[in-house]
Design an enzyme around this catalytic site. Structure first.
Site, short mmCIF file in Angstrom:
data_model
loop_
_atom_site.label_atom_id
_atom_site.label_comp_id
_atom_site.label_asym_id
_atom_site.label_seq_id
_atom_site.Cartn_x
_atom_site.Cartn_y
_atom_site.Cartn_z
N GLN A 141 0.70 -1.12 -0.09
CA GLN A 141 -0.09 0.03 0.16
C GLN A 141 0.66 1.24 -0.12
OE1 GLN A 141 -3.44 2.51 2.59
NE2 GLN A 141 -2.93 0.31 3.17
N SER A 142 1.79 1.44 0.78
CA SER A 142 2.50 2.70 1.04
C SER A 142 2.93 3.07 -0.26
CB SER A 142 3.63 2.53 2.12
OG SER A 142 4.47 1.77 1.74
N GLU A 170 1.13 -1.29 8.30
CA GLU A 170 0.32 -0.14 8.60
C GLU A 170 0.31 -0.03 10.47
OE1 GLU A 170 -1.43 2.23 7.07
OE2 GLU A 170 -1.92 2.95 8.99
N ASP A 202 0.63 3.67 6.00
CA ASP A 202 0.85 3.47 4.54
C ASP A 202 0.59 4.62 3.68
OD1 ASP A 202 1.62 0.74 5.02
OD2 ASP A 202 -0.19 -0.22 4.72
N LEU A 243 8.98 -8.52 -14.53
CA LEU A 243 10.55 -8.68 -14.62
C LEU A 243 11.07 -9.53 -13.64
CD1 LEU A 243 13.10 -7.44 -16.32
CD2 LEU A 243 13.02 -5.67 -14.62
N GLY A 256 -7.78 20.62 19.47
CA GLY A 256 -7.35 21.78 19.60
C GLY A 256 -8.00 22.54 20.81
N GLY A 257 -7.68 23.88 20.47
CA GLY A 257 -8.36 24.77 22.16
C GLY A 257 -9.91 24.71 22.08
N PHE A 296 10.58 -2.00 -0.51
CA PHE A 296 11.03 -3.44 -0.05
C PHE A 296 11.35 -3.36 1.28
CE2 PHE A 296 12.09 -3.85 -4.66
CZ PHE A 296 11.14 -4.62 -5.14
N1 COA Z 1 12.12 -9.94 -9.14
C1 COA Z 1 12.81 -10.36 -8.40
N2 COA Z 1 12.67 -10.57 -6.99
C2 COA Z 1 11.70 -9.58 -6.56
C3 COA Z 1 10.91 -8.88 -7.26
C4 COA Z 1 11.41 -9.11 -8.71
N3 COA Z 1 10.49 -8.14 -9.54
N4 COA Z 1 10.31 -7.97 -6.67
C5 COA Z 1 10.54 -8.38 -5.23
N5 COA Z 1 11.54 -9.19 -5.26
C6 COA Z 1 11.92 -9.81 -4.06
C7 COA Z 1 12.63 -9.03 -3.50
O1 COA Z 1 14.08 -8.88 -3.80
C8 COA Z 1 12.88 -9.76 -1.97
O2 COA Z 1 13.93 -10.71 -2.12
P1 COA Z 1 14.97 -10.92 -0.75
O3 COA Z 1 14.21 -11.28 0.43
O4 COA Z 1 15.79 -12.02 -1.36
O5 COA Z 1 15.72 -9.74 -0.97
C9 COA Z 1 11.40 -10.50 -2.14
O6 COA Z 1 11.02 -10.34 -3.20
C10 COA Z 1 10.42 -9.91 -0.94
O7 COA Z 1 10.54 -8.66 -0.94
P2 COA Z 1 9.92 -7.86 0.56
O8 COA Z 1 9.90 -6.70 0.53
O9 COA Z 1 10.96 -8.53 1.61
O10 COA Z 1 8.54 -8.46 0.71
P3 COA Z 1 7.75 -9.03 1.89
O11 COA Z 1 6.45 -9.56 1.38
O12 COA Z 1 8.74 -10.28 2.64
O13 COA Z 1 7.69 -7.78 2.98
C11 COA Z 1 7.01 -5.84 3.71
C12 COA Z 1 6.66 -7.07 2.62
C13 COA Z 1 5.73 -4.61 3.50
C14 COA Z 1 6.94 -6.05 5.31
C15 COA Z 1 8.26 -5.24 3.35
O14 COA Z 1 8.44 -5.10 1.87
C16 COA Z 1 8.65 -4.03 4.20
O15 COA Z 1 8.88 -3.89 5.33
N6 COA Z 1 8.62 -2.79 3.25
C17 COA Z 1 9.07 -1.52 3.78
C18 COA Z 1 8.07 -0.81 4.63
C19 COA Z 1 6.72 -0.84 4.05
O16 COA Z 1 6.28 -0.28 3.00
N7 COA Z 1 5.65 -1.29 4.62
C20 COA Z 1 4.06 -0.96 4.29
C21 COA Z 1 3.72 -2.03 3.28
S1 COA Z 1 2.14 -1.22 2.82
#
Ligand code: COA
Length: 416
Positions: free
Chosen positions: A17-18, A139, A168, A72, A247-248, A97
């Site tokens: 979302q964010s 969030e 987010d 990709l 507020g006040g 990420f």
């Molecule tokens: N091609 C290949 N790999 C990809 C890719 C692509 N197009 N897109 C994503 N990936 C990989 C990433 O490189 C990562 O790999 P790694 O763990 O080997 O480095 C993996 O997919 C997962 O990415 P990640 O961001 O860790 O996703 P997650 O589902 O485990 O975690 C969050 C989700 C939201 C908790 C995390 O991304 C995060 O903390 N983000 C920052 C804070 C944030 O935005 N939070 C709010 C979300 S609304």
């Protein structure tokens, strides 16, 4: 008509979302947003909270309007090559990420600067540098860590998270602001820079008035908080204040006609000092206009429960809309508690494009929130979110100059 950002290309590496909130805003301002997603998988939200089997979820569609989707696998050799070309071509890379993921992919900030010194690299992370910088954050974690939960709810109840997605979507807004500032700066310097919007910082920014109150505690009790009038001592941290206004000008949520069966039959009512006399007349308490216990704001502070009790006796005889109709002409600030159903059906919000109906090939028409910021020279037409990989070929050929044979080879290698 040209749009504010129609000369800007965004490499959108965001998910959930964010980040998507941020890039959707940039798309609405005219930027060409290229959303990069893993082949066959895509943004996880495509398949979260599914309501129409086989179709992209509303969670995804409502956060990814006006974007193009390129699949990709950036962890394959040829995928990395495509990503490099995108970095060289685009103006901004936006990502959210987990910490370190982009580095692990081989695209550190240093590498990105080597590839394109004009590139702006914008990130959402849960926390800024410090003890929690490596944490994954969603969030509600941000709402808790940013001071929102400890100051939301009632004093004698649990801390509460709010329905507004301030962690987010709120951080997405902050990031969009940072990107626009960095783009303006690049016009002067020719150089890109890093933009970081930590979710904790974003939530704390929105909770600024609560940090104000934290410091005011040193000077004594917070007199505008209901607990002051109730004689309940303050602790050493900003307490939860129920529905007290920040507020006040004291305010509360009060019952209206029908509250027994309708969970949203309430109004917010503010006892603004300037209209106190009119409030007294409306609620049938003309004697309070001159009474020493009620006539002035400081005199009323210890009696707020009684004051709002009397106002509520009056609001309970009216619907929330009648309260609005009576109070508005008198400049008494009130606001009906509107349900999502009421908002979705409100014609004036459709007219302004604040709520829009969008058609989607997999799911048919659905409602979404349109662009919340209106620029006079930036008419926004909300276009449906892309299907996974819908624009892969067009982006690879038109933006990056790949031939049909090269695209076929990329597909063969599992890169797109
Ligand atoms: N091609 C290949 N790999 C990809 C890719 C692509 N197009 N897109 C994503 N990936 C990989 C990433 O490189 C990562 O790999 P790694 O763990 O080997 O480095 C993996 O997919 C997962 O990415 P990640 O961001 O860790 O996703 P997650 O589902 O485990 O975690 C969050 C989700 C939201 C908790 C995390 O991304 C995060 O903390 N983000 C920052 C804070 C944030 O935005 N939070 C709010 C979300 S609304």
């Amino acid at each position: 008509m040209s749009k504010a950002l129609d000369h800007i290309k965004i490499l959108d590496f965001t998910h959930v979302q964010s980040g998507p909130t941020c890039t959707q805003l940039l798309a609405w301002m005219g930027a060409d947003v290229i959303k990069v997603e893993r082949p066959g998988v895509g943004d996880a939200t495509r398949k979260q909270l599914v309501d129409v089997e086989g179709a992209d979820s509303l969670y995804f569609t409502m956060l990814n309007h006006n974007k193009r989707s390129l699949t990709l696998n950036s962890k394959t050799e040829s995928g990395k090559e495509v990503l490099e070309r995108l970095v060289k071509t685009c103006d901004v890379l936006v990502e959210n990420f987990a910490p370190g993921a982009l580095d692990r992919m081989g695209f550190s900030w240093e590498r990105i600067q080597e590839l394109n010194p004009r590139m702006i690299m914008a990130s959402v992370k849960g926390f800024g540098p410090g003890p929690y910088e490596d944490c994954k954050v969603y969030e509600n974690v941000a709402q808790c860590a940013g001071g929102s939960a400890s100051t939301t709810g009632f004093r004698d109840g649990l801390p509460l998270v709010t329905g507004a997605q301030i962690g987010d979507s709120g951080t997405g807004l902050h990031l969009a602001f940072g990107i626009c500032a960095a783009l303006l700066h690049r016009e002067k310097t020719g150089r890109g820079q890093r933009v970081l919007a930590p979710m904790q910082d974003g939530v704390l920014n929105l909770c600024r008035v609560k940090l104000r109150d934290q410091q005011r505690l040193k000077a004594g009790p917070l007199k505008e908080y209901s607990q002051y009038g109730e004689g309940i001592p303050f602790g050493d941290a900003t307490p939860r204040a129920g529905n007290d206004s920040g507020g006040g000008q004291p305010g509360r949520i009060l019952k209206c006609k029908g509250w027994e069966t309708d969970p949203d039959a309430y109004t917010y009512f503010i006892t603004q000092a300037a209209v106190w006399q009119k409030i007294c007349d409306v609620i049938g308490k003309p004697e309070w206009k001159e009474h020493p216990d009620y006539a002035t704001p400081p005199a009323r502070l210890p009696h707020l429960n009684e004051v709002f009790g009397a106002i509520e006796e009056w609001t309970m005889t009216k619907t929330k809309y009648e309260v609005m109709e009576i109070c508005n002409p008198l400049d008494i600030p009130v606001g009906p508690i509107l349900s999502m159903k009421e908002l979705a059906e409100e014609p004036s919000l459709r007219e302004t494009g604040t709520i829009v109906e969008v058609d989607h090939p997999e799911r048919g028409p659905y409602l979404s929130v349109g662009c919340p910021v209106k620029l006079s020279d930036n008419d926004v037409v909300v276009e449906r979110s892309p299907l996974l990989g819908e624009h892969s070929d067009e982006i690879l050929s038109e933006v990056l100059g790949y031939s049909a044979d090269e695209i076929a080879a990329l597909r063969e290698a599992g890169a797109v």
